[in-house]
Motif scaffolding. Sequence first.
Motif, PDB file in Angstrom:
ATOM      1  N   ASP A 176       0.845  -1.190   0.000  1.00 41.52           N
ATOM      2  CA  ASP A 176       0.000   0.000   0.000  1.00 41.52           C
ATOM      3  C   ASP A 176       0.882   1.242   0.000  1.00 41.52           C
ATOM      4  OD1 ASP A 176      -1.698   2.166   0.964  1.00 41.52           O
ATOM      5  OD2 ASP A 176      -3.142   0.645   1.607  1.00 41.52           O
ATOM      6  N   ARG A 182      -6.073  -1.032   0.885  1.00 37.62           N
ATOM      7  CA  ARG A 182      -7.384  -0.700   1.459  1.00 37.62           C
ATOM      8  C   ARG A 182      -8.467  -0.517   0.396  1.00 37.62           C
ATOM      9  NH1 ARG A 182      -5.158   4.330   3.948  1.00 37.62           N
ATOM     10  NH2 ARG A 182      -3.468   3.861   2.503  1.00 37.62           N
ATOM     11  N   SER A 186     -11.816  -2.793   0.042  1.00 31.59           N
ATOM     12  CA  SER A 186     -13.169  -2.226   0.048  1.00 31.59           C
ATOM     13  C   SER A 186     -13.983  -2.744  -1.137  1.00 31.59           C
ATOM     14  CB  SER A 186     -13.074  -0.693  -0.005  1.00 31.59           C
ATOM     15  OG  SER A 186     -14.349  -0.103  -0.090  1.00 31.59           O
ATOM     16  N   THR A 400     -13.933   4.075   2.837  1.00 30.90           N
ATOM     17  CA  THR A 400     -12.622   3.823   2.226  1.00 30.90           C
ATOM     18  C   THR A 400     -12.546   4.467   0.838  1.00 30.90           C
ATOM     19  OG1 THR A 400     -12.595   1.712   3.397  1.00 30.90           O
ATOM     20  CG2 THR A 400     -10.946   2.018   1.667  1.00 30.90           C
ATOM     21  N   THR A 424      -7.631   7.599   1.112  1.00 28.80           N
ATOM     22  CA  THR A 424      -6.623   6.670   1.631  1.00 28.80           C
ATOM     23  C   THR A 424      -5.207   7.238   1.670  1.00 28.80           C
ATOM     24  OG1 THR A 424      -6.559   5.683  -0.581  1.00 28.80           O
ATOM     25  CG2 THR A 424      -7.829   4.509   1.103  1.00 28.80           C
ATOM     26  N   SER A 436      -9.258  -0.979   6.236  1.00 24.05           N
ATOM     27  CA  SER A 436     -10.563  -0.984   5.582  1.00 24.05           C
ATOM     28  C   SER A 436     -11.277  -2.264   5.978  1.00 24.05           C
ATOM     29  CB  SER A 436     -10.430  -0.916   4.058  1.00 24.05           C
ATOM     30  OG  SER A 436     -11.731  -0.986   3.468  1.00 24.05           O
ATOM     31  N   HIS A 454     -13.253   2.990   6.648  1.00 21.36           N
ATOM     32  CA  HIS A 454     -11.829   3.238   6.815  1.00 21.36           C
ATOM     33  C   HIS A 454     -11.568   3.910   8.156  1.00 21.36           C
ATOM     34  CE1 HIS A 454      -7.997   5.403   6.018  1.00 21.36           C
ATOM     35  NE2 HIS A 454      -7.753   4.442   5.158  1.00 21.36           N
TER      36      HIS A 454
END
Lengths: 478, 96
Positions: A176, A182, A186, A400, A424, A436, A454
């Motif tokens: 990430d 995330r 989602s 999110t 994010t 998330s 989130h």
Amino acid sequence: MTKAPNELMLVEAARALRSREITVRELWDACHSAAVAKNPELNAYLEIFNADDAAIDAAQARIEKEGDAAPMLCGIPLAIKDNILIDGKTASAASKMLENYRATYDATVIKKLKDQNALFIGRTNMDEFAMGGSTEHSAFGVTKNPHDTKRTPGGSSGGSAAAVAADTCIAALGTDTGGSIRQPASHCGIVGVKPTYGRVSRNGLIAMGSSLDQAGPMTKSVEDARILLSAISGTDPLDSTTITDATYTNRTVEGKMRIGVPRDLLAEGLDADVRERFDAALEAFRSEGHEVVDVSLPTSRYGLAAYYIVMPAEVSTNLARLDGMRYGHAVRETTLLDDYRASRTEGFGAETKRRILLGTYVLSSGYIDAYYRKAEAARALLRAEYAKAFEGVDLIAVPTVVAPAFVFGAKSDPVAMYLEDVFTVTANLTGAPAISVPMGRVERDGVSLPVGMHFTAPHGAEDRLFTAAAQLEEKGLY
Amino acid sequence: MASADDVKKLAALARITLSEEEIDTFTKEFEGILAYVGQIESLSVTPEVNRAPAVRNVFREDGEPHEKGKYTEKLAAQFPERDGQYLKVKQIISHD
């Protein structure tokens, strides 16, 4: 047992192995055959590995010998994003540039998983060099969302998210840089965690934005995420930015929590039914006696702009090493400079080139003050603003993503695609941990699609994320 | 904003060759992207905020090198062209 072995959560699979309900071999075979059966449609995996008999036997032997004391990941088949090095396996970052690159060592996270006798099902598809929010930028074809194959799974860790959501593995690792764990979590209805910067070693990850990148868990439950994160965390002499347990003071919260919501950020761009699910989730927290309050984070509205300056700057620097000389795609022309140019021109896809050029632009002498230095200042401001907000609240909550998974080709305009990351990126800019967790479903074209909630916590306070996310999970809104 | 010439220059700096069509596309796209990220200009930053990021660096003592040649073959196996254990590249200094 009502679930097939490949459908089990990590905690359930670990329990089933220990109680001898299933063997490691049976668990592997169930995941492997599900992956082989579903991959032609989903393209979640770039490669599904053959069974490593020695590793399977060793995991079984350890469970026999150590019983409940065996590590939680012992014998658990995991999917690994293709930008994480596994010794001897291809690691292509879904790029033509590294299509034939074989990792010469294990990433620290892989070494830690091997120490626990975890198993690897395969390497998962992604946007090239982790750049994108849909997996459409993979050099090896798109990954499809298991909830609706007309839609993207999100990205860049879209392959890992789809692999988990389709029950072709027990859990997966993603990376990430601006939301790449995330956002696909989602869109695919799973749990994804971006740890505190430095919690997980970056040694052996194919670098994108070095001040932003973190590897993290993508799982079927919050408890699974906690277990997998604890397995891969830790100080590493091979990554000097890793933190120790003492870097940030213990920040667990007892009892009732105060959840901050930055209402002004949610004013526009959010789908009405996503907002409804979000408000319902907040109501669920209120009904448990938690407090939901407004927080003001005015600099956040510059977050995405700052991110799309800092990130390409770091991308252009990190990807400069790929020149066709020592490894990777190599073209030979008349002069050495031609060799570099031809190798890079053929090796990189369009989005990668776009970001390299943007990074080159924001770092060039005429623009570095207006763009790069200003963005770094915005980052410091954001960090200070979040630190202040966390004096009054325990967690900050947003949806999110502003909408559920989108249809292939819907975001051909780069800025529209970049807006997928609007909620994010801040956690990457500040280094704070975030999760998330599925908060419900919305309907599009007659198909029910997951959407995620989130939470961001202060540095080092992953425990708070797990506590809140587990409570939302128990509510069964998803 | 970036002109087509700017895009060409950036590509040259980044050692990437762009077709005329790609130059067109990138020039257009950069207009939108730079307009978006250009919002950052309206953010006012006080000098005390403009400090180094809170990333810590650490050092370790040198020592315990791995056994010589342990990784050589593995790394050399990735070379596009090799001469024994050496990486083979074009001659860049001429004796003429």
